[in-house]
Scaffold this motif. Structure first.
Motif, PDB file in Angstrom:
ATOM      1  N   ASN A 181       7.203   0.612  -5.821  1.00  0.00           N
ATOM      2  CA  ASN A 181       5.998   0.986  -6.567  1.00  0.00           C
ATOM      3  C   ASN A 181       6.377   1.886  -7.727  1.00  0.00           C
ATOM      4  OD1 ASN A 181       4.623  -0.347  -4.618  1.00  0.00           O
ATOM      5  ND2 ASN A 181       3.987   1.495  -3.525  1.00  0.00           N
TER       6      ASN A 181
ATOM      7  N   TYR B 259       4.647   4.096 -10.625  1.00  0.00           N
ATOM      8  CA  TYR B 259       3.361   4.619 -11.080  1.00  0.00           C
ATOM      9  C   TYR B 259       3.449   4.920 -12.572  1.00  0.00           C
ATOM     10  CZ  TYR B 259       2.510   4.959  -6.123  1.00  0.00           C
ATOM     11  OH  TYR B 259       2.365   4.656  -4.793  1.00  0.00           O
TER      12      TYR B 259
ATOM     13  N   ALA C 134       2.414   8.412 -14.053  1.00  0.00           N
ATOM     14  CA  ALA C 134       3.314   9.551 -13.872  1.00  0.00           C
ATOM     15  C   ALA C 134       4.621   9.364 -14.625  1.00  0.00           C
ATOM     16  CB  ALA C 134       3.595   9.754 -12.390  1.00  0.00           C
TER      17      ALA C 134
ATOM     18  N   ALA D  31       7.578   9.247  -9.923  1.00  0.00           N
ATOM     19  CA  ALA D  31       6.828   8.087 -10.361  1.00  0.00           C
ATOM     20  C   ALA D  31       7.264   6.819  -9.651  1.00  0.00           C
ATOM     21  CB  ALA D  31       6.985   7.908 -11.866  1.00  0.00           C
ATOM     22  N   ILE D  32       8.243   6.910  -8.780  1.00  0.00           N
ATOM     23  CA  ILE D  32       8.747   5.692  -8.130  1.00  0.00           C
ATOM     24  C   ILE D  32       8.746   5.902  -6.619  1.00  0.00           C
ATOM     25  CG2 ILE D  32      11.216   6.272  -8.288  1.00  0.00           C
ATOM     26  CD1 ILE D  32      11.618   3.321  -9.214  1.00  0.00           C
ATOM     27  N   GLU D  33       8.505   4.839  -5.924  1.00  0.00           N
ATOM     28  CA  GLU D  33       8.385   4.914  -4.474  1.00  0.00           C
ATOM     29  C   GLU D  33       8.899   3.601  -3.901  1.00  0.00           C
ATOM     30  OE1 GLU D  33       4.740   6.441  -1.752  1.00  0.00           O
ATOM     31  OE2 GLU D  33       4.347   4.779  -3.084  1.00  0.00           O
TER      32      GLU D  33
ATOM     33  N   PRO E 270       0.871   1.300   3.458  1.00  0.00           N
ATOM     34  CA  PRO E 270       0.224   0.255   2.668  1.00  0.00           C
ATOM     35  C   PRO E 270       0.871   0.169   1.301  1.00  0.00           C
ATOM     36  CG  PRO E 270      -1.135   2.223   2.716  1.00  0.00           C
ATOM     37  CD  PRO E 270       0.027   2.490   3.614  1.00  0.00           C
ATOM     38  N   GLU E 271       0.778  -0.978   0.682  1.00  0.00           N
ATOM     39  CA  GLU E 271       1.307  -1.107  -0.674  1.00  0.00           C
ATOM     40  C   GLU E 271       0.382  -0.402  -1.647  1.00  0.00           C
ATOM     41  OE1 GLU E 271       2.806  -4.869  -1.827  1.00  0.00           O
ATOM     42  OE2 GLU E 271       3.736  -5.204   0.113  1.00  0.00           O
ATOM     43  N   LYS E 272       0.798  -0.402  -2.892  1.00  0.00           N
ATOM     44  CA  LYS E 272       0.135   0.431  -3.906  1.00  0.00           C
ATOM     45  C   LYS E 272      -1.379   0.231  -3.940  1.00  0.00           C
ATOM     46  CE  LYS E 272       1.522  -0.290  -8.145  1.00  0.00           C
ATOM     47  NZ  LYS E 272       2.375  -0.164  -9.326  1.00  0.00           N
ATOM     48  N   LYS E 273      -2.082   1.367  -4.069  1.00  0.00           N
ATOM     49  CA  LYS E 273      -3.540   1.296  -4.233  1.00  0.00           C
ATOM     50  C   LYS E 273      -3.864   0.651  -5.582  1.00  0.00           C
ATOM     51  CE  LYS E 273      -3.986   5.709  -1.953  1.00  0.00           C
ATOM     52  NZ  LYS E 273      -4.094   7.111  -2.321  1.00  0.00           N
TER      53      LYS E 273
ATOM     54  N   GLU F  59      -4.665   3.047  -8.777  1.00  0.00           N
ATOM     55  CA  GLU F  59      -3.791   4.187  -9.053  1.00  0.00           C
ATOM     56  C   GLU F  59      -2.917   3.958 -10.283  1.00  0.00           C
ATOM     57  OE1 GLU F  59      -1.898   7.351  -6.007  1.00  0.00           O
ATOM     58  OE2 GLU F  59      -1.657   5.240  -5.597  1.00  0.00           O
TER      59      GLU F  59
END
Lengths: 86, 281
Positions: A14, A16, A19, A65-67, A76-79, A82
């Motif tokens: 993920n 973001y 961010a 900013a990274i996951e 769960p995967e990214k909302k 977001e």
């Protein structure tokens, strides 16, 4: 053979964009070259299959900013809302 | 933002003011990871910071924080620890803050061996004021105030603090990001003065002037100029010039100031009681 070498695999990476400041550290130091850039310099997932979930990009990201979601994780995967569109 | 750490940040303050690729964020994330692993209580923890880019980190953390004057972060932290010894006091400070203007406070806090955890974000420049040289700037590097190369020798903060009598001294870099949480965790759990020197990159003011224009270039420079402690033992002094020796340097036990002070108070109270008993007779 490849499967035995990469036992740990990422289910998703993920990024973001809200961010992220596009510094390029995660791309430069990815040992498996799983990340690439888009036209604005932001990181994108280039090849999810080669990612070994080593978490080096997560540890070296100055802006969180990274996951990485590993295959074994139940997160769960990214909302949906977001990720800010730029 | 990575949801694992959201609880520890003040999300209304995000994003940080730091430049793209600044090393301060990496050290701060390492601190959060270390704090999570250490099992300490957030309600019992105070974060103290001074002035500078790195000291902005206190504003982003959802802890009890105090943002103090330039160089005096360790002095404020000493006051907090002396009056409330049960608190865990952490000082997040920069190299200009803790080695230049607050240099004496650093030395004397180490000498007293008061139970503080000092994390120094060592980016070898004064980033907030456009990149003047600091005491830890490597020799020969170009900064805003040394346009023809910095002539002086840099400070080795770990050796300084070690000589002053700290009980835990370690150095790591932002390239070795996995080491940061390990070392800060040890420092947090250590009873006594603990100091962690984190070499960080300043791509905007240090890197651009020294032909390292991108954050990745600066991190490569940090990688190439850092030497493991065991390898450093086999190297001569001239080979080690301009290198960062990383690793744990000191990890020892010593009587701690606030514990000794509490003991003294109890001893005097007992003496007073005995005196009162004599007075009655």
């Amino acid at each position: 053979m490849a499967e035995t070498l990469h036992k740990r695999k990422a289910k998703a990476i993920n990024i973001y964009r809200k961010a992220c400041k596009a510094c390029g550290i995660c791309i430069a130091f990815c040992p498996s070259k799983s990340l690439g850039t888009d036209e604005l310099g932001y990181p994108v997932v280039a090849n999810l299959d080669t990612c070994t979930a080593c978490n080096l990009c997560v540890d070296r990201c100055p802006d969180l900013a990274i996951e990485i979601i590993k295959e074994t994780d139940n997160k769960p995967e990214k909302k949906g809302d977001e990720d800010g569109k730029k | 933002m990575n949801r694992m750490y959201e609880d520890y940040y003040r999300m209304d303050r995000m994003p940080t003011i730091w430049c793209p690729g600044c090393g301060n964020g990496i050290v701060l994330n390492g601190f959060i990871e270390a704090f999570k692993n250490s099992g300490l209580d957030r309600k019992n923890t105070v974060i103290v910071s001074g002035i500078g880019c790195s000291s902005r980190s206190a504003l982003y953390l959802d802890f009890d924080t105090i943002h103090t004057t330039h160089g005096r972060a360790i002095s404020f932290a000493t006051g907090i620890k002396q009056s409330r010894p049960e608190l865990n006091v952490v000082v997040l400070t920069g190299d200009g803050d803790c080695s230049a203007i607050g240099g004496n406070h650093l030395i004397h806090a180490a000498r007293r061996n008061i139970d503080l955890t000092v994390v120094c974000y060592n980016n070898s420049t004064y980033g907030m004021t456009n990149g003047q040289y600091s005491p830890t700037t490597p020799t020969g590097s170009i900064t805003a105030t040394s346009m023809y190369g910095f002539m002086e020798s840099p400070f080795d903060l770990c050796k300084l603090v070690e000589a002053a009598g700290a009980t835990y001294v370690a150095r790591t870099t932002t390239f070795h990001a996995k080491m940061i949480p390990m070392m800060i965790k040890n420092a947090l759990l250590k009873k006594g003065f603990s100091f962690v020197d984190c070499i960080a990159q300043c791509p905007t003011y240090f890197g651009r002037k020294n032909k390292m224009s991108t954050p990745a270039d600066m991190m490569k420079w940090i990688r190439d100029s850092s030497v493991n402690k065991k390898t450093a033992e086999t190297m001569s002094e001239s080979e080690l010039a301009g290198k960062f020796v990383i690793g744990e340097f000191v990890n020892k036990e010593k009587p701690e100031l606030t514990a000794e002070y509490t003991k003294l108070v109890e001893r005097l109270k007992l003496k007073e009681k005995e005196g009162a008993a004599y007075a009655k007779v």
